[in-house]
Every structure is written in structure tokens, then in C-alpha cells.
Design a protein around this motif. Structure first.
Motif, PDB file in Angstrom:
ATOM      1  N   HIS A   1      -3.371   1.572   8.621  1.00 41.97           N
ATOM      2  CA  HIS A   1      -3.043   1.435  10.041  1.00 41.97           C
ATOM      3  C   HIS A   1      -2.196   2.609  10.513  1.00 41.97           C
ATOM      4  CE1 HIS A   1      -4.507  -2.415   9.256  1.00 41.97           C
ATOM      5  NE2 HIS A   1      -3.450  -3.169   9.465  1.00 41.97           N
TER       6      HIS A   1
ATOM      7  N   GLU B   1      -6.603   6.161   6.238  1.00 43.99           N
ATOM      8  CA  GLU B   1      -5.188   6.198   5.821  1.00 43.99           C
ATOM      9  C   GLU B   1      -4.433   4.920   6.152  1.00 43.99           C
ATOM     10  OE1 GLU B   1      -3.341  10.189   6.788  1.00 43.99           O
ATOM     11  OE2 GLU B   1      -5.359  10.453   7.557  1.00 43.99           O
TER      12      GLU B   1
ATOM     13  N   HIS C   1       0.870  -1.172   0.000  1.00 43.66           N
ATOM     14  CA  HIS C   1       0.000   0.000   0.000  1.00 43.66           C
ATOM     15  C   HIS C   1       0.912   1.230   0.000  1.00 43.66           C
ATOM     16  CE1 HIS C   1      -3.425  -2.540   0.569  1.00 43.66           C
ATOM     17  NE2 HIS C   1      -2.868  -3.088   1.636  1.00 43.66           N
TER      18      HIS C   1
ATOM     19  N   GLU D   1       3.639   5.415   5.690  1.00 43.24           N
ATOM     20  CA  GLU D   1       4.415   4.434   6.448  1.00 43.24           C
ATOM     21  C   GLU D   1       5.311   3.627   5.501  1.00 43.24           C
ATOM     22  OE1 GLU D   1       1.016   4.850   6.800  1.00 43.24           O
ATOM     23  OE2 GLU D   1       1.309   6.083   8.584  1.00 43.24           O
TER      24      GLU D   1
ATOM     25  N   THR E   1       1.670   4.280   1.129  1.00 38.84           N
ATOM     26  CA  THR E   1       1.269   5.159   2.231  1.00 38.84           C
ATOM     27  C   THR E   1       2.507   5.847   2.804  1.00 38.84           C
ATOM     28  OG1 THR E   1       1.652   3.493   3.914  1.00 38.84           O
ATOM     29  CG2 THR E   1      -0.535   3.499   2.883  1.00 38.84           C
TER      30      THR E   1
END
Ligand code: ADE
Length: 420
Positions: free
Chosen positions: A349, A347, A53, A57, A55
Motif C-alpha cells: 500500500h 510495493e 511486511h 513503511e 517495507t
């Protein structure tokens, strides 16, 4: 835009940079690994393809791999989860070839996967096993150079075990999902919080006193049920496994078949990893206004085709919500096209749990390079010393000290002569 990327708009990079920096503030374990990687360069020259994903993170993980010397190419592991600003920032600031646009078609999704594989990776990082399945199918020409792969999610590990059982898996893979420092926290508290976050952002409907059904009581289902109860919902769990059903019951939830739960639910959320868990016979019984969402990896858990066939009208009252009107006037509300609601409508975890999941990823990448050629082509566990080290580092980052066994206590635990 340079030719070797496919992102929505590089002008979004500034915003992406701010969000990546914000996430980094919660990712101390990964940051510590990044500092060591920058000194030791354990991944020097290693070509990595990542299908994750996209993101803030994930951006922080990629920076750690790059600090370690890796050359990383990135594509999305879901057409609806990409954060376009993060994709732009990774291209503009870190010169990562990123191939991911939020809302991309299925064709574009696979074209982007092939672009991430281009040149032939030595390590693959998957969230759902799409890179690996591509490398064992139409892109098999790139198989021979692969040292190993890591898999982030329960669904991907299931696919890999199926491949290994058929003797089809051609390179070693580490099931990062199965590390305790991953699924205890990411799957439970990460999915728990982010799924509720997605549902609330999409609907803004009060949960208190609502009937909230969770399909599947694995680690993700446990987290979703826990957090829904925490917001005052009356939680029902549906299961197919007798032990998990019993656990849910003793955890204080109502347990019943989906056919019964469908009649009384205000919300139904799937987290099973299997298909058609919510299907036509259930739609027939649902209350007017029932909200349907999925937290499992693929958009197969709610039978959307059947719902579309039953509907006499459909419209989008809000972003991320599609309302299906049935012939008798009832309205069923599907969130995020049945895709991962936590990533599509929120958004994903929170960074603090991804810190541990991605610390496992970074350390497993290093493990593969150190043990190049020594691991056989099957699904491996995360080495237990990595798993414990991640938990130890997380506690340290949180400023939490714990006790240690004395020599006498250690000896007692491995003795059998002493009793009452
Ligand atoms: N999977 C679930 N949440 C995620 C996140 N925030 N980043 C990357 N992968 C995820």
C-alpha cells in the motif's frame, strides 16, 4: 553480517535508506508521533517482536517505536513481500535485528519468526497472527512475559477471534485492523491501488474494456472493484453474503456466482480470506489467457494444487507470472504464486494510508504499556479516542479544516423532546 540478523545483502542498505526516506515524506502522522515518543519515551525498554511486511513503511513504524524506547526485532509476515533493501537498511542504520529474505522457504519463514521471538517479547505486532499462533504453540515458553499484541489485518483478526472463542487466547490483543482510521483507508484505498499496481506491473495488460472479477466485497474487495472500474474495466463481483452482494449490485457492479464469472473474465482477483474460492470447476470454464491474482493474506484462495494437476505444461513468460497450459490449449496465468499480488509484484500500500494504520499501531503499543496488566486476554477494539485522533492528525497533516458542533447543536443531538 552480525549473527543476530538474516537479510539478503547489507550492500543494499543505501538504496533501502533512500526508499525509507521517500516513504517518510508521506507519513506525517507517524512522524508527529515519533517526535512525541522521542521526548516522552513511552516504550522505554519494552521488547517488541514485529512480524510485518518488511517495507519502507514498516521501517518508518519501527523507527517511531525505537524513538519511544522500544527494542524491536523484525521478521516478515509473508515469504514474498520482503523488500531486501529495506531489511538491509534497518540492520545497517538502525541496528534492528531483522530476519527476512524475499523468497525464503516456508522452513526459513518459521525459523525467522522464531528468531524474532527470541528472548521473549513483551509486545507482539502481527500481520496475519503468525507470531501469536507460534507463541500459543511451539514457542509457548515465551508466553508469560507478553503484555499484549496488535493485529494489522482482517485475516489475523479472524484467527484471533477463533482462538478467543475456543478460550485459547492467553494475552490481550488489539484488532488494529478494525479501527475505522485503518480499514476505511488502508483496506479500501490501499488495497485498491496497490492490487491494481501489482497486476499492472506483473502483466502490463490494458484494463479498459476487460472483464475484471473481484471475489469478495469486504473493504479490500470494494477498493479493488472501485479502482478496476476507474481504469475502464467491466467489473463483476462474486459474494457469499447477501447484504454485501446487494451493496455491490447497487454500487453498479454485476453480481453472479464464480462459476458464471469464470466463463467471461479476463482477470479474477480474490480478496475473501477463505480457501479455494477459485477452484478446478472454475479453471475448467475459464477463457484462454485469464489472469488470476490474490489480494488476500494467505495463498489459499486460488487452488494452485488443482491448477497444477490440470496443467500439461507451465512456464514463466514474465517475472511474477506463471502460465499453466491446459490439455485443450487454454492458458491460465497465475500472478505471484497466488500470494498477495500487491506486495509480491508491487510495493504494497502507498505510504499515505500506512501512515494511519501504523499510527494506530504506535498509539496502541503506548496504550498497552500504560495499561499493563489491566486488559484481559481477549480481542480488544482500538480505543475510539485513538481512532479519531489518527483521523484528526491525518486531516491536519493534509491541511484540511472541518467544522465543529456548536453548543446548541451538541445539545440537540442528545435531546428527544423537540420534533417537527
Ligand atoms: N500491508 C500492505 N501494504 C503494506 C506496506 N506498504 N507496508 C507494510 N504492510 C503493508
Amino acid at each position: 553480517m552480525g549473527a543476530d540478523c538474516n537479510v539478503r545483502d547489507l550492500a543494499l542498505a543505501e538504496q533501502g535508506l533512500r526508499r525509507i526516506a521517500w516513504a517518510a515524506g508521506e507519513m506525517a502522522v507517524l512522524a508527529g508521533i515519533g517526535e512525541r515518543f522521542a521526548r516522552e519515551r513511552p516504550l522505554a525498554g519494552i521488547r517488541v517482536a514485529a512480524c510485518l511486511h518488511v517495507t519502507a513503511e514498516t521501517a518508518n513504524l519501527l523507527r517511531v517505536l525505537i524513538a519511544g524506547g522500544a527494542q524491536v526485532r523484525l521478521c516478515a509476515s509473508n515469504p514474498l513481500s520482503t523488500q531486501d533493501d529495506v531489511a538491509a537498511a534497518l540492520v545497517a542504520r538502525d541496528a534492528v535485528p531483522v530476519f527476512a529474505v524475499r523468497g525464503e522457504s516456508t522452513d526459513a519463514y518459521y525459523r525467522n519468526i522464531d528468531a524474532a521471538l527470541s528472548g521473549g517479547p513483551q509486545l507482539t505486532l502481527d500481520d496475519g497472527a503468525d507470531l501469536i499462533s507460534r507463541l500459543h504453540g511451539p514457542r509457548a515458553a515465551w508466553l508469560p512475559g507478553v503484555i499484549g499484541g496488535m493485529e494489522e489485518t482482517t485475516t489475523g483478526v479472524m484467527r484471533l477471534r477463533a482462538m478467543a472463542a475456543e478460550g485459547a487466547l492467553r494475552y490481550p490483543v488489539i484488532a488494529v485492523n478494525d479501527a475505522m482510521s485503518k480499514h476505511f483507508f488502508d483496506n479500501r484505498y490501499g488495497t485498491g491501488q496497490s492490487t491494481l499496481d501489482g497486476i499492472l506491473r506483473a502483466t502490463n495488460i490494458l484494463l479498459a474494456a476487460k472483464v475484471f472479477t473481484v471475489a469478495g466485497y469486504g473493504w479490500c474487495g470494494r477498493g479493488i472493484a472501485l479502482r478496476a472500474r476507474g481504469m475502464g474495466a467491466q467489473v463483476i463481483v462474486t459474494e457469499v453474503d447477501s447484504l454485501r452482494a446487494l451493496e455491490a449490485l447497487m454500487d453498479g457492479y454485476r453480481v453472479m456466482p464464480m462459476a458464471e464469472a469464470a466463463r467471461v473474465s479476463d482477470f479474477i482477483v480474490t480478496a475473501t480470506g477463505d480457501r479455494n474460492v477459485v477452484d478446478a470447476p472454475h479453471f475448467e470454464r475459464m477463457k484462454d489467457g485469464c489472469v488470476l491474482a490474490n489480494a488476500g493474506h494467505f495463498n489459499v484462495e486460488v487452488n494452485i494444487d488443482a491448477l497444477a494437476r490440470m496443467a500439461v505444461g507451465r512456464h514463466r513468460p514474465r517475472e511474477h507470472v506463471e502460465e499453466f497450459r491446459l490439455a485443450d490449449g487454454r492458458r491460465l496465468r497465475l500472478l505471484a504464486e497466488g500470494r498477495l499480488v500487491n506486495l509480491a509484484a508491487a510495493e504494497g500500500h502507498p505510504s499515505s494510508v500506512m501512515d494511519m494504520s501504523f499510527a494506530n499501531q504506535a498509539l496502541c503499543a503506548e496504550h498497552f504499556v500504560k495499561n499493563r496488566g489491566r486488559l484481559d486476554a481477549r480481542v480488544h477494539e482500538v480505543p475510539p479516542e485513538i481512532d479519531r485522533e489518527v483521523a484528526r492528525l491525518k486531516l491536519a497533516a493534509m491541511g484540511i479544516a472541518i467544522d465543529a458542533l456548536s453548543a446548541e447543536q451538541r445539545a440537540y443531538l442528545v435531546s428527544w423532546r423537540e420534533g417537527t
